[in-house]
Design a protein around this motif. Structure first.
Motif, mmCIF file in Angstrom:
data_model
loop_
_atom_site.group_PDB
_atom_site.id
_atom_site.type_symbol
_atom_site.label_atom_id
_atom_site.label_comp_id
_atom_site.label_asym_id
_atom_site.label_seq_id
_atom_site.Cartn_x
_atom_site.Cartn_y
_atom_site.Cartn_z
ATOM 1 N N HIS A 1 30.847 36.149 57.441
ATOM 2 C CA HIS A 1 30.421 34.865 58.164
ATOM 3 C C HIS A 1 31.217 33.041 57.163
ATOM 4 O O HIS A 1 31.374 32.320 57.996
ATOM 5 N N GLN A 2 32.293 33.705 56.291
ATOM 6 C CA GLN A 2 32.601 32.463 55.815
ATOM 7 C C GLN A 2 34.270 32.074 56.919
ATOM 8 O O GLN A 2 34.369 33.031 57.842
ATOM 9 N N ARG A 3 34.557 30.908 57.119
ATOM 10 C CA ARG A 3 34.783 30.843 58.293
ATOM 11 C C ARG A 3 36.159 30.470 57.708
ATOM 12 O O ARG A 3 37.224 29.920 58.366
ATOM 13 N N SER A 4 37.139 30.759 56.468
ATOM 14 C CA SER A 4 38.051 30.101 55.674
ATOM 15 C C SER A 4 38.505 31.338 55.167
ATOM 16 O O SER A 4 38.441 32.527 55.392
ATOM 17 N N ASP A 5 40.108 31.732 55.389
ATOM 18 C CA ASP A 5 40.529 32.609 54.804
ATOM 19 C C ASP A 5 39.965 34.378 55.098
ATOM 20 O O ASP A 5 39.869 34.856 54.285
ATOM 21 N N LEU A 6 40.517 34.157 56.692
ATOM 22 C CA LEU A 6 39.989 35.310 57.334
ATOM 23 C C LEU A 6 40.803 36.872 57.131
ATOM 24 O O LEU A 6 39.560 37.643 57.413
ATOM 25 N N ALA A 7 41.958 36.156 56.286
ATOM 26 C CA ALA A 7 43.065 37.884 56.074
ATOM 27 C C ALA A 7 42.548 38.068 54.570
ATOM 28 O O ALA A 7 43.093 39.571 54.388
ATOM 29 N N ARG A 8 41.730 37.404 53.876
ATOM 30 C CA ARG A 8 41.135 38.696 52.482
ATOM 31 C C ARG A 8 40.310 39.420 52.939
ATOM 32 O O ARG A 8 39.493 39.524 53.739
ATOM 33 N N TYR A 9 40.331 40.826 51.699
ATOM 34 C CA TYR A 9 39.630 41.946 52.103
ATOM 35 C C TYR A 9 39.452 42.078 50.399
ATOM 36 O O TYR A 9 41.072 42.478 49.905
ATOM 37 N N ASP A 10 38.074 41.952 49.808
ATOM 38 C CA ASP A 10 37.947 42.906 48.770
ATOM 39 C C ASP A 10 37.736 43.977 48.538
ATOM 40 O O ASP A 10 36.954 44.248 49.121
ATOM 41 N N ILE A 11 39.257 44.794 47.382
ATOM 42 C CA ILE A 11 38.533 46.645 47.784
ATOM 43 C C ILE A 11 37.869 46.312 46.397
ATOM 44 O O ILE A 11 37.861 45.690 45.721
ATOM 45 N N ARG A 12 36.573 46.227 45.778
ATOM 46 C CA ARG A 12 35.503 47.188 45.420
ATOM 47 C C ARG A 12 35.181 48.026 44.752
ATOM 48 O O ARG A 12 36.007 49.761 45.673
ATOM 49 N N ALA A 13 34.768 48.434 43.811
ATOM 50 C CA ALA A 13 34.137 49.978 43.378
ATOM 51 C C ALA A 13 33.109 50.560 44.120
ATOM 52 O O ALA A 13 32.591 49.838 43.822
ATOM 53 N N PRO A 14 33.818 51.847 44.424
ATOM 54 C CA PRO A 14 32.512 52.198 45.088
ATOM 55 C C PRO A 14 30.949 52.866 43.944
ATOM 56 O O PRO A 14 29.892 53.131 44.844
ATOM 57 N N ILE A 15 31.719 53.071 42.997
ATOM 58 C CA ILE A 15 30.409 53.649 42.049
ATOM 59 C C ILE A 15 31.551 53.178 40.781
ATOM 60 O O ILE A 15 31.969 52.768 40.575
ATOM 61 N N SER A 16 30.236 53.325 38.972
ATOM 62 C CA SER A 16 30.410 52.804 38.428
ATOM 63 C C SER A 16 30.475 54.289 37.488
ATOM 64 O O SER A 16 30.823 54.861 37.432
ATOM 65 N N GLY A 17 32.320 53.674 36.643
ATOM 66 C CA GLY A 17 33.186 54.301 35.707
ATOM 67 C C GLY A 17 34.020 53.657 35.233
ATOM 68 O O GLY A 17 34.305 52.734 35.298
ATOM 69 N N LEU A 18 35.184 54.989 35.725
ATOM 70 C CA LEU A 18 36.442 54.598 33.623
ATOM 71 C C LEU A 18 37.168 54.402 35.212
ATOM 72 O O LEU A 18 37.576 56.058 36.098
ATOM 73 N N ILE A 19 38.243 53.906 35.290
ATOM 74 C CA ILE A 19 39.517 54.142 36.499
ATOM 75 C C ILE A 19 40.348 54.782 35.798
ATOM 76 O O ILE A 19 40.892 54.806 34.412
ATOM 77 N N THR A 20 40.724 56.237 36.561
ATOM 78 C CA THR A 20 41.793 56.913 35.832
ATOM 79 C C THR A 20 42.868 56.847 36.357
ATOM 80 O O THR A 20 43.369 57.988 34.988
ATOM 81 N N ALA A 21 43.124 56.291 37.412
ATOM 82 C CA ALA A 21 44.710 55.882 38.018
ATOM 83 C C ALA A 21 44.518 55.176 39.214
ATOM 84 O O ALA A 21 42.813 54.364 39.630
ATOM 85 N N LYS A 22 46.092 54.787 38.711
ATOM 86 C CA LYS A 22 46.009 53.144 39.691
ATOM 87 C C LYS A 22 47.715 53.074 40.500
ATOM 88 O O LYS A 22 48.587 53.724 39.504
ATOM 89 N N ALA A 23 47.018 53.270 41.231
ATOM 90 C CA ALA A 23 48.185 53.156 42.425
ATOM 91 C C ALA A 23 48.705 52.143 42.907
ATOM 92 O O ALA A 23 48.685 52.191 44.338
ATOM 93 N N ILE A 24 48.471 50.330 42.654
ATOM 94 C CA ILE A 24 48.811 49.607 43.420
ATOM 95 C C ILE A 24 49.684 48.260 42.936
ATOM 96 O O ILE A 24 49.475 48.537 40.894
#
Length: 204
Positions: free
Chosen positions: A111-134
């Motif tokens: 419902h926010q009307r500002s910064d319409l292009a912003r997309y937050d990538i969220r963690a689907p589970i709790s845990g340890l990040i074992t690999a990152k490619a970003i």
């Protein structure tokens, strides 16, 4: 546990504007890992906001036509036409909302009307990040595997057992696992016996 390892994909193409979490860090479910700027998301949000506005206008018209018809000032067909326009506007709004929810966009962000292009990538589970490619500034495709998260609150130990000890193996039995590298041991349960076949060379 291989069943608690999750590949994180953005689900939308876009440009990475921020990366908040990195390899080896522990994250909580729902925590923002990174942010991308997506033109597709901006268009979808704009469609939703436009649809919500059309619903509001259609509802005002419908209420007016309903009152006029009840007071026998206007024809019933005008009232029914306004009702149909309202129904179609609500269907379009609901569809636009469902598309955003499918992408995991939060109610607040929808419902926010500002910064319409912003997309937050969220963690689907709790845990340890074992690999990152970003990385910041990177252009992502919607199916790119950008993080791997493993829930390490429960782990597996794979153990070789000699044939002479097979008679003590029973599913559900308690087991004590002791590390040979460091002074640590933990209690566990025998949950799976991989194969009834004995390797002939080590007899295990």
């Amino acid at each position: 546990d291989e069943h608690t390892i999750v590949q994180v994909v953005p689900r939308l193409s876009g440009i990475v504007t921020a990366v908040y979490r990195h390899h080896g860090q522990h994250v909580e479910k729902g925590e923002v890992l990174a942010v991308i700027e997506s033109q597709m998301l901006a268009e979808m949000r704009a469609q939703f906001l436009g649809a919500r506005k059309r619903v509001g206008l259609a509802r005002v018209t419908f209420e007016r036509e309903k009152q006029l018809w009840e007071e026998k000032i206007s024809a019933k067909q005008d009232y029914l036409a306004a009702q149909q326009v309202l129904t179609e506007a609500e269907i379009a709004s609901d569809l636009a909302l469902a598309k955003l929810r499918t992408l995991g966009v939060t109610a607040e962000a929808i419902h926010q009307r500002s910064d319409l292009a912003r997309y937050d990538i969220r963690a689907p589970i709790s845990g340890l990040i074992t690999a990152k490619a970003i990385a910041q500034g990177q252009t992502l495709k919607e199916d790119a595997a950008i993080f791997t998260i493993a829930d390490v609150s429960s782990v597996w130990s794979q153990v070789t057992v000699y044939a002479t000890d097979l008679d003590v193996l029973k599913l559900g039995a308690k087991a004590t696992i002791r590390s040979t590298a460091i002074d640590i041991k933990r209690e566990g349960l025998l949950s799976y016996i991989s194969s009834p076949i004995v390797d002939q060379t080590p007899r295990s």
